[in-house]
Design a protein around this motif. Structure first.
Motif, mmCIF file in Angstrom:
data_model
loop_
_atom_site.group_PDB
_atom_site.id
_atom_site.type_symbol
_atom_site.label_atom_id
_atom_site.label_comp_id
_atom_site.label_asym_id
_atom_site.label_seq_id
_atom_site.Cartn_x
_atom_site.Cartn_y
_atom_site.Cartn_z
ATOM 1 N N TRP A 381 0.813 -1.207 0.000
ATOM 2 C CA TRP A 381 0.000 0.000 0.000
ATOM 3 C C TRP A 381 0.852 1.264 0.000
ATOM 4 O O TRP A 381 0.587 2.198 -0.771
ATOM 5 N N ASN A 382 1.877 1.317 0.804
ATOM 6 C CA ASN A 382 2.741 2.504 0.824
ATOM 7 C C ASN A 382 3.452 2.685 -0.508
ATOM 8 O O ASN A 382 3.652 3.818 -0.968
ATOM 9 N N ARG A 398 -7.778 5.405 1.966
ATOM 10 C CA ARG A 398 -7.403 4.200 2.716
ATOM 11 C C ARG A 398 -7.645 4.404 4.217
ATOM 12 O O ARG A 398 -8.213 3.535 4.887
ATOM 13 N N GLU A 399 -7.250 5.574 4.717
ATOM 14 C CA GLU A 399 -7.396 5.842 6.139
ATOM 15 C C GLU A 399 -8.863 6.005 6.547
ATOM 16 O O GLU A 399 -9.222 5.739 7.696
ATOM 17 N N LYS A 402 -10.896 1.673 7.165
ATOM 18 C CA LYS A 402 -9.918 0.649 7.530
ATOM 19 C C LYS A 402 -10.500 -0.757 7.354
ATOM 20 O O LYS A 402 -11.596 -1.043 7.846
ATOM 21 N N GLU A 404 -10.629 -5.026 7.861
ATOM 22 C CA GLU A 404 -10.318 -5.958 8.953
ATOM 23 C C GLU A 404 -8.917 -6.516 8.800
ATOM 24 O O GLU A 404 -8.193 -6.691 9.777
ATOM 25 N N HIS A 405 -8.541 -6.814 7.574
ATOM 26 C CA HIS A 405 -7.226 -7.377 7.297
ATOM 27 C C HIS A 405 -6.400 -6.354 6.522
ATOM 28 O O HIS A 405 -6.835 -5.837 5.497
ATOM 29 N N GLU A 406 -5.210 -6.059 7.003
ATOM 30 C CA GLU A 406 -4.373 -5.024 6.415
ATOM 31 C C GLU A 406 -3.965 -5.327 4.981
ATOM 32 O O GLU A 406 -3.626 -4.416 4.222
ATOM 33 N N ASP A 407 -3.999 -6.610 4.604
ATOM 34 C CA ASP A 407 -3.590 -6.943 3.236
ATOM 35 C C ASP A 407 -4.787 -6.965 2.281
ATOM 36 O O ASP A 407 -4.756 -7.616 1.233
ATOM 37 N N CYS A 409 -8.686 -4.463 1.190
ATOM 38 C CA CYS A 409 -9.388 -3.196 1.368
ATOM 39 C C CYS A 409 -10.792 -3.481 1.859
ATOM 40 O O CYS A 409 -11.229 -4.639 1.888
ATOM 41 N N SER A 410 -11.525 -2.449 2.228
ATOM 42 C CA SER A 410 -12.839 -2.652 2.829
ATOM 43 C C SER A 410 -13.918 -3.017 1.815
ATOM 44 O O SER A 410 -15.053 -3.291 2.189
ATOM 45 N N ARG A 419 -5.068 -10.835 -2.852
ATOM 46 C CA ARG A 419 -4.673 -11.508 -1.611
ATOM 47 C C ARG A 419 -4.780 -13.028 -1.759
ATOM 48 O O ARG A 419 -3.843 -13.774 -1.405
#
Length: 434
Positions: A381-382, A398-399, A402, A404-407, A409-410, A419
């Protein structure tokens, strides 16, 4: 060996510091760059008095450049807010800024703009003439018009937009009617009015050699304005526009004889199916001179969204030969743009320019997209944000939501295709249920 202009240097085989910088930026052999500059198909606008300029080229085989319009007017005459806009344009990597100031402390603004800007600067001197002399348009003399031009180039302006091609013959075509929006070019309408009231020829057409004297002395690029550019789809590719373009082609050859660099300004509003033909026509009639377009806006019914209509047209135009895109903001036709309007317009125009460079196979253009694809495939993501044309907006999105899983998106969560493909190809289990 001495030279007068960048074109003169190229024709004499002299490598200027500006050429060296441009060749590195464009990943182009200096010999190729000089050959195209000598022909007039590539320009490097670089007034000798613009000492902090970071030079850019425009034209054949060069990455598509963008321009940002701003300036003070009677309704918005405060210099400081406009200088904030200048800094935003520079921060957002615009290669050119046009000062369209027409009222108030125009010279002070112009001087401060040039002093702070490494981007090339353009102006339209006839806008300034009306406010500068504080007299009726029809009372401004030919000498006074040229005195304002001289002031602009002495201040360090890199290119001048002057509507030299709107002569009496073409003006008669306008008066015959048939257009829905007549003349929408501000500079073109001012000159048309001056010509009509004074029963005289366009002073910049009649005294074109006098204009070339000034441009040659300071190495200022002449941006031959399209006074008859179409202001709506109905008026595109009509006799007025084409006849003026033929005249601009004739003036281009006269400028090249004096080693004065030239670009041609173009439409305007135009249906998508006419854009490619217009790009080819300009290149043929104007002998391959670089083409600078406003849009083109591909529909007339989207006020408030004309940055989108212009980006569509700009991408098609640049893919088919346009070299330089003037940005259009959501405020087009409605008001002076705010900072947010400017940002939207700059991003839309940069997208159009980059998309065209990818389509044209410009060296390095596709690498940017491929690197973004690699970051997406890695769910980095960065990395995606760092590569984004506008890093701020995607980070905010993105912020704001958020996952549930960082890898993921919502939107997709555990059903994220990227993923799951990464996991299954790595021999890992995939759990789609909660």
């Amino acid at each position: 060996m001495t030279y007068t202009t960048q074109m003169d240097a190229a024709r004499k085989g002299i490598v200027t510091p500006q050429m060296e910088i441009v060749a590195r930026k464009e990943n182009m052999r200096i010999e190729v760059l000089m050959e195209r500059m000598a022909k007039g198909t590539v320009i490097i606008p670089a007034n000798k008095k613009h000492t902090n300029l970071d030079p850019e080229a425009v034209g054949e085989g060069i990455s598509t450049k963008i321009n940002v319009n701003l300036g003070i007017s009677k309704d918005c005459c405060d210099i400081e807010p406009e200088l904030v806009k200048v800094q935003m344009a520079l921060d957002m990597k615009a290669e050119a800024i046009m000062d369209l100031s027409c009222y108030g402390k125009t010279q002070e603004f112009r001087k401060r703009l040039i002093a702070m800007s490494p981007a090339m600067i353009g102006t339209v001197p006839i806008y300034d003439a009306v406010g500068f002399y504080d007299k009726n348009l029809q009372d401004i003399t030919v000498d006074e018009f040229f005195d304002v031009v001289k002031k602009h180039v002495e201040d360090g302006v890199d290119f001048l937009t002057i509507h030299c091609g709107l002569n009496k013959h073409t003006a008669e075509k306008v008066k015959l009617g048939g257009r829905l929006t007549n003349i929408v070019s501000r500079g073109g309408s001012l000159l048309f009015t001056w010509m009509e009231i004074n029963k005289a020829e366009n002073p910049f057409y009649e005294h074109f050699d006098r204009l070339l004297d000034i441009c040659e002395e300071y190495d200022v690029t002449l941006s031959l304005g399209d006074g008859c550019r179409p202001g709506c789809l109905n008026d595109a590719t009509d006799a007025c526009q084409v006849e003026e373009l033929i005249t601009l082609g004739e003036l281009t050859k006269r400028a090249w004889e004096r080693n004065v660099q030239v670009m041609i300004e173009g439409p305007g509003h135009m249906a998508m199916n006419e854009i490619a033909g217009n790009m080819m026509m300009e290149k043929r009639l104007c002998h391959g001179a670089p083409f600078y377009v406003l849009g083109p806006l591909v529909t007339d019914v989207a006020p408030g969204y004309d940055h989108i209509t212009a980006a569509i047209g700009g991408a098609i135009a640049a893919m088919n030969g346009a070299d330089f895109l003037c940005y259009v903001t959501p405020a087009e036709h409605l008001r002076l743009p705010t900072l947010e309007d400017m940002k939207e317009g700059i991003i839309a125009t940069r997208i159009a320019a980059h998309a065209a460079d990818v389509a044209k196979g410009h060296p390095g253009a596709r690498d940017w997209d491929d690197n973004m694809s690699k970051a997406r495939a890695a769910l980095d993501w960065n990395g995606m944000f760092d590569l984004a044309m506008d890093p701020v907006k995607p980070r905010e999105y993105r912020e704001s939501s958020k996952p549930e899983h960082e890898d993921s998106c919502s939107m997709c969560g555990k059903m994220c295709a990227v993923r799951n493909m990464n996991r299954v190809l790595a021999g890992k289990d995939i759990q789609l249920d909660d």
